[in-house]
Design an enzyme around this catalytic site. Structure first.
Site, mmCIF file in Angstrom:
data_model
loop_
_atom_site.group_PDB
_atom_site.id
_atom_site.type_symbol
_atom_site.label_atom_id
_atom_site.label_comp_id
_atom_site.label_asym_id
_atom_site.label_seq_id
_atom_site.Cartn_x
_atom_site.Cartn_y
_atom_site.Cartn_z
ATOM 1 N N HIS A 176 -3.832 13.297 -5.263
ATOM 2 C CA HIS A 176 -3.553 11.708 -4.889
ATOM 3 C C HIS A 176 -2.632 11.827 -3.642
ATOM 4 O O HIS A 176 -1.744 11.109 -3.371
ATOM 5 C CB HIS A 176 -3.023 10.900 -6.091
ATOM 6 N N GLU A 182 -5.361 14.184 -12.130
ATOM 7 C CA GLU A 182 -6.688 14.089 -11.478
ATOM 8 C C GLU A 182 -6.773 15.305 -10.364
ATOM 9 O O GLU A 182 -7.083 14.780 -9.274
ATOM 10 C CB GLU A 182 -7.054 12.585 -10.914
ATOM 11 N N ASP A 189 -0.400 7.290 -2.478
ATOM 12 C CA ASP A 189 -1.583 7.903 -2.854
ATOM 13 C C ASP A 189 -2.469 8.452 -1.713
ATOM 14 O O ASP A 189 -1.737 8.461 -0.522
ATOM 15 C CB ASP A 189 -2.456 7.001 -3.568
#
Length: 615
Positions: A312, A383, A258
């Site tokens: 990420h 995201e 991440d």
């Protein structure tokens, strides 16, 4: 009177002396009788025909203490005692799976030893000479019949099995019949749940007869562990896989990297871990990864890698400019973070730099080798923060040069181009064998968009919004296969204080095991679409994101709630959590015996007094 007092004092003294000896076992004044499907505690007068608590639980009710609940079961009411040294395997399987069967049987025997209250890992259990001579000679013979050659789990794997227990004289024969190794392994797990420790005789006991047919309702039964935000040792990962196998879960979803860290060592790209790991001691080396993959395989579990992109990403990518590749990740550790990502630290891939595909291809090449054979791959893909791209000159100039404006839709189109190139690179890395890709729900899957960007024959959508999200209906109505991880029931990190700022974390409240158990994917689909869509719902997965978890609290965060998830996905019972409570509490005790440190659900008194802890 004085003599009585003296004698009583001597006996009390002797008793106290004996209590200092760890091997002393004081018999319980209590016994149990199965009444209306539950074990009821009575004072044992010696003439009432009561049995021990463990024996009662094995034989009481239609499913005893089997977990997850099988499709059908008939369990006898009698038990016979035996010792683990008298357990034998008769293997009637193809040569190609014989090694796997033997490894699984060795695990089975070791787990039998763990029923002893004084079991010590690496040493074993101090079984004493049985009180009844027959216990020393009674044999548990396990016969395994497998027809198929399948030795790697896929979405097409038939995990069903049949189990028959029959006792004749001094032999109890447990016969497992399965299509393949994976069904047979589940059968071994079920035999373990028909066995327990005899508290008085210091032996094991097994039910004398049983007939079980079992198969899972859902093909995909997973648990996600995020090892980027905090590092987890290989030992803790293996312990998690052990607990998963005890509950017949079948997918360990490894969220490897991440923006926080890049703990995976890659031979062709050593700088990723050099720059991205928290320390040189917090790295997963290739040998260790392969070991985890094989460890899961023997336990009936696929290890599914996730390499999350294009968001990420961050730490671990700082070296590329020095090596002449340009900046491959943007907004890395950029502040104020609230403007560029959902949580610190920030980072997204630079779609304007074609060298990202050179590096991404190398990453996929190594991942494909480490996790071979791949049957699924998780691309992450959620995201994305458009403000990161839209405030970076390199990205905005590239968009304009390619006659794109800076609208959300144009960025989403470029994101989808990136996703298609990623799919092609992964396929090439996997020897041109295409496998289904999994992506999280994201801006690409929002209302009216998903079929513009993602082909429903190539992608499985993992749903992490709530179980009431109307998007679920759109995905199903457009024939996308889905995996449920709706955060309002299956996010296990929820319900603690915030880690940025004050208050509670974003997905609070805490999800109790009852909430986990009652979350039924078919019911969610039925409520939203009028159909259960059994052909499209592959299953579900609980997620443990690790912002506020490391291996010190791992077990208690996941277990025994992970067991509640397991029964929902294996059995998908029509009943709610209340019917399962007694079996669930006992399964928690089993996990403790297996070396897991699960959260306590109730006082011990409730385990010994079924049905009396209620409101």
């Amino acid at each position: 009177m004085m003599k009585t007092v003296v004698v009583t004092s001597l006996l009390l003294g002797a008793l106290l002396l004996n209590l200092t000896n760890a091997s002393f076992n004081m018999p319980s004044p209590w016994g149990y009788r199965c009444t209306n499907g539950r074990c009821v505690k009575h004072l044992n007068t010696g003439v009432t025909g009561l049995v021990t608590l463990n024996q009662c639980k094995l034989t009481c009710g239609p499913f005893g203490v089997l977990w997850p609940r099988p499709q059908t079961a008939s369990i006898g009411t009698e038990v016979v005692q035996f010792l683990p040294r008298n357990v034998a395997l008769v293997s009637k399987v193809p040569e190609q799976v014989e090694t796997l069967i033997k490894e699984a049987f060795d695990l089975f025997k070791d787990n039998l030893e763990k029923y002893h209250p004084y079991y010590v890992a690496g040493v074993g259990a101090p079984w004493s000479v049985p009180w009844e001579p027959s216990s020393a000679t009674h044999t548990l013979q396990v016969v395994i019949k497998v027809r198929g050659l399948e030795s790697y789990l896929t979405l097409q794997t038939d995990e069903s099995y049949q189990l028959q227990l029959v006792t004749v004289g001094q032999v109890t024969t447990a016969t497992i019949s399965a299509q393949n190794f994976f069904g047979a392994r589940h059968g071994l797990e079920t035999i373990l749940q028909l066995v327990d420790y005899h508290e008085i005789c210091d032996t094991l006991m097994v039910v004398t007869s049983a007939s079980i047919y079992d198969s899972p309702v859902f093909k995909y039964r997973g648990l996600l562990l995020d090892t980027s935000r905090n590092f987890f040792s290989i030992a803790s990962i293996k312990r998690t896989i052990d607990a998963m196998s005890a509950n017949k879960l079948n997918t360990f979803h490894w969220h490897l990297t991440d923006s926080h860290s890049f703990p995976l060592y890659l031979k062709s790209l050593p700088n990723m871990a050099y720059y991205g790991a928290y320390s040189s001691r917090q790295i997963y080396h290739p040998k260790e990864v392969k070991e985890v993959v094989q460890y899961g395989r023997v336990r009936g579990i696929r290890v599914l890698p996730e390499f999350d992109a294009p968001a990420h990403v961050g730490n671990g990518w700082q070296w590329t400019e020095q090596q002449g590749l340009g900046k491959l990740a943007l907004c890395v550790n950029r502040e104020p973070w609230q403007s560029y990502c959902v949580e610190p630290p920030c980072g997204q891939l630079n779609l304007a730099n074609p060298n990202i595909y050179l590096v991404l291809g190398q990453i996929y090449q190594e991942i494909a080798k480490l996790f071979t054979p791949l049957d699924l791959f998780h691309y992450g893909g959620d995201e994305v923060n458009l403000n990161c791209w839209n405030t970076t000159t390199e990205m905005t100039s590239w968009m304009k040069f390619n006659n794109r404006n800076l609208s959300a839709d144009d960025y989403y189109r470029q994101w989808s181009v990136f996703q298609e190139k990623s799919r092609q690179l992964l396929t090439s890395a996997n020897n041109d064998v295409e496998v289904p890709g999994i992506v999280w729900t994201s801006h690409l899957t929002e209302k009216g968009r998903v079929d513009q960007y993602l082909n429903n024959t190539q992608y499985i959508i993992q749903i992490w919004s709530t179980g009431e999200d109307p998007l679920i209906a759109e995905l199903l109505n457009k024939n996308y296969q889905v995996i449920f991880s709706n955060y309002d029931a299956w996010y296990l990190d929820c319900g603690v204080g915030a880690w940025v700022g004050a208050g509670h974390n974003w997905c609070s409240p805490y999800k109790g095991w009852q909430k986990v158990y009652d979350n039924n994917p078919h019911d969610i689909a039925l409520n939203l679409t009028g159909s259960a869509h059994k052909d499209l719902i592959l299953g579900g997965e609980a997620a443990l994101w690790s912002e506020q978890v490391d291996e010190a609290s791992l077990d208690a965060k996941v277990w025994p709630r992970g067991a509640a998830l397991a029964e929902r996905l294996w059995s998908n019972p029509l009943t709610d959590w209340s019917e399962a409570e007694h079996r669930f509490i006992h399964q928690r005790q089993r996990l403790l015996q297996r070396g897991v440190l699960p959260e306590r659900i109730q006082p011990e008194w409730c385990h010994q007094n079924e049905g009396l802890c209620y409101i």
